[in-house]
Design a protein around this motif. Structure first.
Motif, PDB file in Angstrom:
ATOM      1  N   VAL A  43       0.830  -1.212   0.000  1.00 49.31           N
ATOM      2  CA  VAL A  43       0.000   0.000   0.000  1.00 49.31           C
ATOM      3  C   VAL A  43       0.861   1.258   0.000  1.00 49.31           C
ATOM      4  N   ASN A  44       1.960   1.228   0.746  1.00 51.27           N
ATOM      5  CA  ASN A  44       2.798   2.427   0.879  1.00 51.27           C
ATOM      6  C   ASN A  44       3.957   2.473  -0.108  1.00 51.27           C
ATOM      7  N   ASP A  45       4.241   1.380  -0.796  1.00 47.50           N
ATOM      8  CA  ASP A  45       5.319   1.379  -1.793  1.00 47.50           C
ATOM      9  C   ASP A  45       4.869   0.579  -3.003  1.00 47.50           C
ATOM     10  N   ILE A  46       3.812   1.064  -3.627  1.00 48.26           N
ATOM     11  CA  ILE A  46       3.197   0.326  -4.723  1.00 48.26           C
ATOM     12  C   ILE A  46       4.102   0.276  -5.951  1.00 48.26           C
ATOM     13  N   GLN A  47       4.986   1.286  -6.129  1.00 46.69           N
ATOM     14  CA  GLN A  47       5.879   1.281  -7.280  1.00 46.69           C
ATOM     15  C   GLN A  47       6.896   0.141  -7.172  1.00 46.69           C
ATOM     16  N   LEU A  48       7.480  -0.044  -5.984  1.00 45.34           N
ATOM     17  CA  LEU A  48       8.411  -1.151  -5.790  1.00 45.34           C
ATOM     18  C   LEU A  48       7.692  -2.484  -5.976  1.00 45.34           C
ATOM     19  N   ALA A  49       6.481  -2.565  -5.447  1.00 42.16           N
ATOM     20  CA  ALA A  49       5.699  -3.796  -5.611  1.00 42.16           C
ATOM     21  C   ALA A  49       5.447  -4.077  -7.085  1.00 42.16           C
ATOM     22  N   TYR A  50       5.153  -3.020  -7.843  1.00 42.75           N
ATOM     23  CA  TYR A  50       4.874  -3.182  -9.272  1.00 42.75           C
ATOM     24  C   TYR A  50       6.120  -3.670 -10.013  1.00 42.75           C
ATOM     25  N   ASN A  51       7.280  -3.125  -9.668  1.00 45.10           N
ATOM     26  CA  ASN A  51       8.515  -3.544 -10.337  1.00 45.10           C
ATOM     27  C   ASN A  51       8.818  -5.012 -10.057  1.00 45.10           C
ATOM     28  N   ASP A  99      -5.043 -10.660 -12.661  1.00 51.77           N
ATOM     29  CA  ASP A  99      -5.878  -9.944 -11.688  1.00 51.77           C
ATOM     30  C   ASP A  99      -5.044  -8.976 -10.851  1.00 51.77           C
ATOM     31  N   VAL A 100      -3.879  -9.432 -10.390  1.00 47.41           N
ATOM     32  CA  VAL A 100      -3.015  -8.568  -9.589  1.00 47.41           C
ATOM     33  C   VAL A 100      -2.521  -7.395 -10.426  1.00 47.41           C
ATOM     34  N   ARG A 101      -2.184  -7.661 -11.690  1.00 44.08           N
ATOM     35  CA  ARG A 101      -1.723  -6.570 -12.571  1.00 44.08           C
ATOM     36  C   ARG A 101      -2.795  -5.494 -12.703  1.00 44.08           C
ATOM     37  N   ALA A 102      -4.040  -5.919 -12.893  1.00 39.22           N
ATOM     38  CA  ALA A 102      -5.133  -4.956 -13.037  1.00 39.22           C
ATOM     39  C   ALA A 102      -5.289  -4.108 -11.780  1.00 39.22           C
ATOM     40  N   MET A 103      -5.158  -4.729 -10.631  1.00 39.49           N
ATOM     41  CA  MET A 103      -5.294  -3.987  -9.372  1.00 39.49           C
ATOM     42  C   MET A 103      -4.133  -3.024  -9.162  1.00 39.49           C
ATOM     43  N   LEU A 104      -2.925  -3.450  -9.533  1.00 36.13           N
ATOM     44  CA  LEU A 104      -1.761  -2.572  -9.402  1.00 36.13           C
ATOM     45  C   LEU A 104      -1.879  -1.369 -10.327  1.00 36.13           C
ATOM     46  N   GLU A 105      -2.317  -1.618 -11.555  1.00 38.81           N
ATOM     47  CA  GLU A 105      -2.416  -0.525 -12.517  1.00 38.81           C
ATOM     48  C   GLU A 105      -3.481   0.484 -12.110  1.00 38.81           C
ATOM     49  N   GLU A 108      -5.834  -0.216  -6.929  1.00 40.68           N
ATOM     50  CA  GLU A 108      -6.911  -0.678  -6.052  1.00 40.68           C
ATOM     51  C   GLU A 108      -6.280  -1.470  -4.912  1.00 40.68           C
ATOM     52  N   THR A 109      -6.064  -0.831  -3.801  1.00 40.05           N
ATOM     53  CA  THR A 109      -5.283  -1.439  -2.718  1.00 40.05           C
ATOM     54  C   THR A 109      -6.118  -2.128  -1.638  1.00 40.05           C
ATOM     55  N   THR A 110      -7.439  -2.031  -1.720  1.00 36.81           N
ATOM     56  CA  THR A 110      -8.289  -2.568  -0.647  1.00 36.81           C
ATOM     57  C   THR A 110      -8.043  -4.055  -0.413  1.00 36.81           C
ATOM     58  N   ARG A 115      -4.827 -10.633  -2.604  1.00 36.84           N
ATOM     59  CA  ARG A 115      -4.645 -11.257  -3.909  1.00 36.84           C
ATOM     60  C   ARG A 115      -3.177 -11.572  -4.173  1.00 36.84           C
ATOM     61  N   VAL A 116      -2.295 -10.687  -3.745  1.00 37.20           N
ATOM     62  CA  VAL A 116      -0.863 -10.923  -3.921  1.00 37.20           C
ATOM     63  C   VAL A 116      -0.433 -12.155  -3.129  1.00 37.20           C
ATOM     64  N   ASP A 117      -0.932 -12.291  -1.905  1.00 38.99           N
ATOM     65  CA  ASP A 117      -0.574 -13.435  -1.070  1.00 38.99           C
ATOM     66  C   ASP A 117      -1.022 -14.743  -1.717  1.00 38.99           C
ATOM     67  N   ILE A 118      -2.207 -14.732  -2.299  1.00 38.79           N
ATOM     68  CA  ILE A 118      -2.712 -15.931  -2.990  1.00 38.79           C
ATOM     69  C   ILE A 118      -1.818 -16.250  -4.181  1.00 38.79           C
ATOM     70  N   MET A 119      -1.466 -15.221  -4.944  1.00 37.56           N
ATOM     71  CA  MET A 119      -0.597 -15.422  -6.108  1.00 37.56           C
ATOM     72  C   MET A 119       0.750 -16.018  -5.692  1.00 37.56           C
TER      73      MET A 119
END
Length: 318
Positions: A43-51, A99-105, A108-110, A115-119
């Motif tokens: 939630v607080n570092d979504i850019q690093l998560a995206y990379n 699904d995770v890509r769509a949420m990151l783009e 949508e952090t709720t 979803r990331v944990d499941i992935m």
């Protein structure tokens, strides 16, 4: 996430470049990425998560290679289970990644962390099945000629871990001292060129060309005789945000964000630099499915071009 990352004993006996060893090495690479992402405050570092996510999403390459390289040879030796069962789990994981890509783009952090944990869990489970069942059985039933033929065709699909390409090429060069850049052809969308020709082409281009991959890391720059901006080999693998002066970083990150979201494909600027007019352009690179794969930065000295008037139809070198 407590993950055993040692190479399995059966893989340690394989020679460098063996297709199954490559799969295992990719798993070690993937496990490291999963560990890194599991420790990120998304939630607080979504850019690093995206990379990190983008690098993990390249698992699709190895799934495709398994489906088109490994599975057919297993079928040839009478084992159809992976083609009928594991392929389905590949597709399930692909959907999780989508699904995770769509949420990151959309940021949508709720429910993103859930979803990331499941992935992460499902990707890890796939690796465990591979290394505890798929790979040992494959080693048991496939013949040496199967692995050799499989290895010869892998380059058509590619590897998840980019270093596998260079390692494989190095191994092939050692096995065949006559091989060289001049002997290795790359089939392009139109025609084909030797790797030497491609390298020479990049060197004589009248502009600076830099390619930044989908993970925001510099993967390539051309080494022309008269570069607009200085570059050194140390830039390779560096995050692009650290390759620009602080006053330019916000603009660069904005371009990357717009390109990744699919809202823009081109951005350009022109500046006065050391008495020369420099045109700087960014182009989004997308694959046939329109998925973002990186960005090309083109910098060109257009000082003399801007002075052109009228026409020049005759050759005059004097």
């Amino acid at each position: 996430m407590n993950i055993e990352s040692l190479i399995p004993e059966y893989a340690k006996k394989l020679e460098a470049g063996h297709p199954l060893l490559t799969y295992v090495e990719e798993n070690r690479y993937l496990i490291d990425l999963l560990n890194q992402l599991s420790k990120v405050d998304i939630v607080n570092d979504i850019q690093l998560a995206y990379n990190l996510f983008n690098q993990i999403a390249c698992v699709d390459i190895r799934y495709t290679r398994k489906e088109n390289q490994l599975f057919p040879y297993l079928e040839k030796r009478g084992w159809f289970g992976p083609s009928q069962g594991m392929w389905r789990f590949h597709d399930d994981n692909r959907q999780l990644i989508k699904d995770v890509r769509a949420m990151l783009e959309k940021k949508e952090t709720t429910h993103l962390q859930e979803r990331v944990d499941i992935m992460l869990s499902e990707l890890l489970r796939m690796m465990n099945v591979e290394e505890s069942r798929l790979f040992p059985i494959a080693l048991d039933i496939l013949l040496p000629e199967d692995w050799e033929q499989m290895k010869a065709g892998e380059g058509e699909i590619g590897w998840m871990h980019k270093t596998n390409v260079s390692e494989t090429d190095s191994a092939q060069l050692k096995q065949n001292p006559q091989s060289s850049l001049a002997d290795s052809f790359l089939k392009l969308s139109e025609g084909k060129m030797t790797l030497e020709q491609i390298n020479l082409l990049f060197q004589v281009m009248p502009f600076d060309l830099t390619f930044v991959d989908e993970n925001d890391k510099v993967a390539f720059y051309n080494r022309g005789e008269e570069r607009v901006f200085p570059r050194s080999s140390g830039v390779i693998g560096r995050e692009v945000r650290f390759c620009h002066p602080p006053k330019s970083v916000d603009a660069v990150l904005r371009i990357l964000e717009e390109f990744k979201a699919g809202r823009k494909d081109v951005a350009d600027f022109w500046i006065n630099y050391r008495g020369r007019l420099i045109h700087i352009r960014y182009f989004a690179v997308r694959d046939k499915n329109k998925v973002y794969r990186g960005v090309i930065e083109v910098s060109q000295d257009v000082t003399e071009i801007k002075k052109l008037e009228g026409e020049k139809r005759l050759l005059n070198w004097e």
